[in-house]
Design a protein around this motif. Structure first.
Motif, mmCIF file in Angstrom:
data_model
loop_
_atom_site.group_PDB
_atom_site.id
_atom_site.type_symbol
_atom_site.label_atom_id
_atom_site.label_comp_id
_atom_site.label_asym_id
_atom_site.label_seq_id
_atom_site.Cartn_x
_atom_site.Cartn_y
_atom_site.Cartn_z
ATOM 1 N N VAL A 190 128.409 39.662 37.750
ATOM 2 C CA VAL A 190 127.466 40.781 37.816
ATOM 3 C C VAL A 190 126.808 40.808 39.189
ATOM 4 C CG1 VAL A 190 125.371 41.774 36.842
ATOM 5 C CG2 VAL A 190 127.034 40.671 35.334
ATOM 6 N N ASP A 191 126.723 41.990 39.769
ATOM 7 C CA ASP A 191 126.035 42.198 41.043
ATOM 8 C C ASP A 191 124.770 43.007 40.760
ATOM 9 O OD1 ASP A 191 125.105 42.904 43.548
ATOM 10 O OD2 ASP A 191 127.080 43.432 44.351
ATOM 11 N N GLY A 192 123.614 42.372 40.982
ATOM 12 C CA GLY A 192 122.349 43.028 40.705
ATOM 13 C C GLY A 192 122.139 44.317 41.480
ATOM 14 N N HIS A 193 122.788 44.431 42.632
ATOM 15 C CA HIS A 193 122.643 45.650 43.431
ATOM 16 C C HIS A 193 123.133 46.889 42.671
ATOM 17 C CE1 HIS A 193 122.580 42.379 46.388
ATOM 18 N NE2 HIS A 193 121.901 43.195 47.187
ATOM 19 N N ASP A 194 124.064 46.683 41.750
ATOM 20 C CA ASP A 194 124.607 47.814 40.995
ATOM 21 C C ASP A 194 123.574 48.436 40.063
ATOM 22 O OD1 ASP A 194 127.031 47.295 42.204
ATOM 23 O OD2 ASP A 194 127.832 46.150 40.519
ATOM 24 N N TYR A 195 122.485 47.723 39.795
ATOM 25 C CA TYR A 195 121.460 48.205 38.874
ATOM 26 C C TYR A 195 120.243 48.767 39.599
ATOM 27 C CZ TYR A 195 124.193 45.626 35.441
ATOM 28 O OH TYR A 195 125.215 45.171 34.639
ATOM 29 N N ALA A 196 120.319 48.881 40.916
ATOM 30 C CA ALA A 196 119.160 49.264 41.710
ATOM 31 C C ALA A 196 118.566 50.601 41.264
ATOM 32 C CB ALA A 196 119.528 49.304 43.189
ATOM 33 N N ALA A 197 119.377 51.616 41.143
ATOM 34 C CA ALA A 197 118.865 52.929 40.767
ATOM 35 C C ALA A 197 118.251 52.898 39.372
ATOM 36 C CB ALA A 197 119.989 53.959 40.827
ATOM 37 N N ASP A 198 118.871 52.166 38.457
ATOM 38 C CA ASP A 198 118.368 52.105 37.082
ATOM 39 C C ASP A 198 116.995 51.439 37.018
ATOM 40 O OD1 ASP A 198 120.661 53.318 36.160
ATOM 41 O OD2 ASP A 198 121.669 51.432 35.652
ATOM 42 N N VAL A 199 116.818 50.345 37.766
ATOM 43 C CA VAL A 199 115.542 49.626 37.674
ATOM 44 C C VAL A 199 114.415 50.432 38.301
ATOM 45 C CG1 VAL A 199 116.662 47.368 37.570
ATOM 46 C CG2 VAL A 199 115.922 48.269 39.785
ATOM 47 N N VAL A 200 114.709 51.143 39.376
ATOM 48 C CA VAL A 200 113.676 51.988 39.978
ATOM 49 C C VAL A 200 113.306 53.122 39.023
ATOM 50 C CG1 VAL A 200 113.157 53.575 41.879
ATOM 51 C CG2 VAL A 200 114.247 51.376 42.346
ATOM 52 N N ALA A 201 114.296 53.672 38.362
ATOM 53 C CA ALA A 201 114.023 54.713 37.372
ATOM 54 C C ALA A 201 113.187 54.181 36.217
ATOM 55 C CB ALA A 201 115.339 55.285 36.848
ATOM 56 N N ALA A 202 113.335 52.875 35.929
ATOM 57 C CA ALA A 202 112.587 52.247 34.832
ATOM 58 C C ALA A 202 111.189 51.815 35.255
ATOM 59 C CB ALA A 202 113.358 51.047 34.296
ATOM 60 N N GLY A 203 110.860 51.992 36.534
ATOM 61 C CA GLY A 203 109.498 51.684 36.960
ATOM 62 C C GLY A 203 109.357 50.638 38.035
ATOM 63 N N ALA A 204 110.450 50.007 38.446
ATOM 64 C CA ALA A 204 110.359 49.018 39.520
ATOM 65 C C ALA A 204 109.897 49.704 40.805
ATOM 66 C CB ALA A 204 111.696 48.334 39.739
ATOM 67 N N VAL A 205 109.009 49.031 41.544
ATOM 68 C CA VAL A 205 108.518 49.574 42.807
ATOM 69 C C VAL A 205 109.607 49.542 43.868
ATOM 70 C CG1 VAL A 205 106.846 49.228 44.667
ATOM 71 C CG2 VAL A 205 106.145 48.961 42.287
ATOM 72 N N ALA A 206 110.395 48.454 43.841
ATOM 73 C CA ALA A 206 111.439 48.293 44.851
ATOM 74 C C ALA A 206 112.400 47.207 44.412
ATOM 75 C CB ALA A 206 110.840 47.947 46.214
ATOM 76 N N VAL A 207 113.456 47.045 45.210
ATOM 77 C CA VAL A 207 114.471 46.013 44.989
ATOM 78 C C VAL A 207 114.443 45.056 46.175
ATOM 79 C CG1 VAL A 207 116.938 45.577 44.665
ATOM 80 C CG2 VAL A 207 115.892 47.644 43.699
ATOM 81 N N LEU A 208 114.483 43.758 45.885
ATOM 82 C CA LEU A 208 114.684 42.751 46.929
ATOM 83 C C LEU A 208 116.179 42.510 46.979
ATOM 84 C CD1 LEU A 208 113.389 40.775 48.964
ATOM 85 C CD2 LEU A 208 113.300 39.087 47.121
ATOM 86 N N ALA A 209 116.823 42.905 48.084
ATOM 87 C CA ALA A 209 118.286 42.990 48.109
ATOM 88 C C ALA A 209 118.844 42.407 49.397
ATOM 89 C CB ALA A 209 118.709 44.446 47.968
ATOM 90 N N SER A 210 120.151 42.223 49.392
ATOM 91 C CA SER A 210 120.828 41.743 50.598
ATOM 92 C C SER A 210 121.550 42.868 51.323
ATOM 93 C CB SER A 210 121.817 40.624 50.237
ATOM 94 O OG SER A 210 122.745 41.053 49.265
ATOM 95 N N ARG A 211 121.391 44.106 50.836
ATOM 96 C CA ARG A 211 121.944 45.279 51.521
ATOM 97 C C ARG A 211 121.201 46.520 51.034
ATOM 98 N NH1 ARG A 211 126.081 44.023 47.603
ATOM 99 N NH2 ARG A 211 126.345 45.723 46.085
ATOM 100 N N PRO A 212 121.166 47.592 51.817
ATOM 101 C CA PRO A 212 120.530 48.832 51.355
ATOM 102 C C PRO A 212 121.198 49.335 50.081
ATOM 103 C CG PRO A 212 120.925 48.905 53.709
ATOM 104 C CD PRO A 212 121.657 47.708 53.210
ATOM 105 N N VAL A 213 120.375 49.903 49.187
ATOM 106 C CA VAL A 213 120.901 50.309 47.876
ATOM 107 C C VAL A 213 120.566 51.763 47.539
ATOM 108 C CG1 VAL A 213 121.045 48.018 46.824
ATOM 109 C CG2 VAL A 213 118.843 49.239 46.864
ATOM 110 N N GLY A 214 120.037 52.513 48.486
ATOM 111 C CA GLY A 214 119.784 53.919 48.248
ATOM 112 C C GLY A 214 118.492 54.231 47.533
#
Length: 471
Positions: free
Chosen positions: A52-76
């Protein structure tokens, strides 16, 4: 977590912000790595795993209320991007604990870490707001995530520290420097990876080496390898155990009719009686460890004794005792296993099962290296010496060693049996259990023997509804 702006977080972790309209927006919710745990105000940490790559869930978590993603690449979506996500959460944890006014307590040991941590947490919660490691969340990822769950109200932060090699605990204490360090014991868990108990002691002792001069090293007086760690710290030393010279010790240790330990707790401030709700005499040492830390933090002996006597099990599959309607008692200790915890669990089974038929459903103990054959053989032999009624050894080669040890010790024959897997054990028990029997289920986590306990309890639930007998 304490409230931090995305700009602050980026500075702390050495990251760059992407797609963030307002860097002053604060993270006010938890820091999580599981998208299912996201809450409004969260920071989601995107790890790349084997499947599983957590980056694939970036849009979903932001839609669920996350302020941001701590990532190793830009995620849109809003993100703080770093080279190394694990290093980043470590740096963030260090920043947070330095800002907290909390006392940080770290503990380690080969056996009993989670049980001792759970006891200590329940004791200290009586005194002030306490945050502690959930389950066994004790590695390079779990520990900083636990530290990040502390808030401005937190006064005690209890962190369990695991190690699979030299330097691991040194790394963890660098992320979250403790004021109090608790070392429970040096056993044979992971001995195949370390190469011997002396090497395990070197690794565990890294905790006391990290303590400041105004800190405290809380050490097991009954374990010579732990007691010797007093020479490796500049902190004050407090000893616990049943030894006469222990600062915090137990006297008149006994078991109730149900197999629960009772003892008189002695501390430098007095003594008080304790009866634990947990099962097995091995929990006396865990309780003393918790009591020693609580004493160091200013709790009275009566406060400590009361809190210990009312404490329960917080973590799953660790000596969970459930009685079925038909009187069968299921002891689910299937989270993990090593030689020391196997011996303790067998003794607890026998204490609980006086006058009843006892079953030990055991699987292999992992990471024992060259000691594997001897240790499995010894556990099988101990089951015979303790007069366990039935041994069910589950699995492959290591399970056969368990069964062979039992057979050679007592020529058991039908009293010990080797089955291939959890389902075979379930089928056997369904056919042979009788009302009043006591069943212990224990093995290393990889064996998955919790399925046996779950099946036995599910059978009883269905049976109580009058649908099937479960046998």
């Amino acid at each position: 977590m304490i409230a931090l702006s995305l700009a602050e977080i980026a500075t702390v972790v050495g990251g760059q912000t992407y797609d963030i309209p307002d860097p002053a927006v604060q993270v006010t919710g938890p820091v999580v790595r599981d998208s299912r745990e996201v809450e409004p105000g969260s920071l989601f940490v995107a790890f790349v795993g084997e499947r599983v790559d957590g980056h694939d869930y970036a849009a979903d978590v932001v839609a669920a209320g996350a302020v941001a993603v701590l990532a190793s690449r830009p995620v849109g979506v809003p993100a703080v991007v770093v080279d190394d996500v694990q290093a980043a959460i470590g740096a963030l944890a260090r920043h947070v604990v330095e800002r907290l006014g909390a006392t940080l307590v770290a503990l380690t040991g080969s056996v009993g870490k989670t049980s001792s941590k759970d006891l200590l947490a329940q004791v200290l919660q009586r005194k002030a707001p306490t945050v502690f490691t959930p389950g066994s969340f004790n590695n390079e990822i779990g520990l900083p995530l636990t530290a990040l769950s502390a808030t401005d109200e937190t006064r005690f932060l209890i962190l369990e520290m695991g190690a699979r090699g030299i330097g691991h605990i040194r790394y963890l204490t660098g992320l979250t420097p403790p004021k109090i360090g608790l070392v429970l014991n040096v056993g044979t868990a992971h001995i195949g990876e370390f190469g011997g108990r002396e090497q395990i002691a070197v690794a565990k002792g890294e905790l006391v080496e990290s303590l400041p001069a105004d800190g405290a090293a809380v050490l097991n007086a009954d374990d010579p390898l732990v007691r010797a760690m007093a020479s490796r710290t500049k902190a004050r030393v407090l000893l616990f155990g049943e030894s006469d010279d222990a600062d915090v010790r137990a006297e008149n240790v006994r078991l109730t009719e149900n197999g629960q330990p009772a003892f008189t707790l002695h501390t430098p401030s007095g003594c008080s009686d304790v009866t634990l709700r947990l099962y097995g005499e091995h929990h006396v040492s865990n309780a003393l460890a918790a009591a020693a830390v609580a004493h160091e933090l200013g709790m009275s002996v009566d406060e400590i004794a009361l809190a210990l006597s009312e404490a329960g099990t917080l973590s799953r599959w660790r000596m969970e005792v459930t009685e079925r309607p038909d009187g069968v008692t299921v002891v689910n200790d299937a989270y993990n296993a090593n030689p020391e915890s196997m011996r303790a669990a067998l003794r607890a089974l026998v204490a609980m099962g006086k006058g009843r038929r006892t079953w030990a459903v055991l699987g292999h103990m992992a990471e024992l290296g060259d000691e594997g054959l001897a240790e499995h053989d010894a556990v099988g032999r101990l089951a015979v010496r303790l007069n366990v009624s039935k041994l069910v050894a589950v699995g492959g080669r290591e399970a056969s060693w368990l069964q062979l040890g039992a057979y050679n010790e007592g020529s058991w024959g039908e009293e010990s049996v080797h089955v291939s897997d959890a389902q075979a054990a379930i089928d056997l028990l369904r056919n042979e259990l009788r009302p009043g029997d006591v069943v212990l289920v224990k093995a290393s986590r990889s064996v998955g023997l919790e399925k046996v306990a779950t099946a036995l309890l599910d059978d009883a639930a269905v049976s109580s509804e009058g649908q099937v007998s479960g046998r």
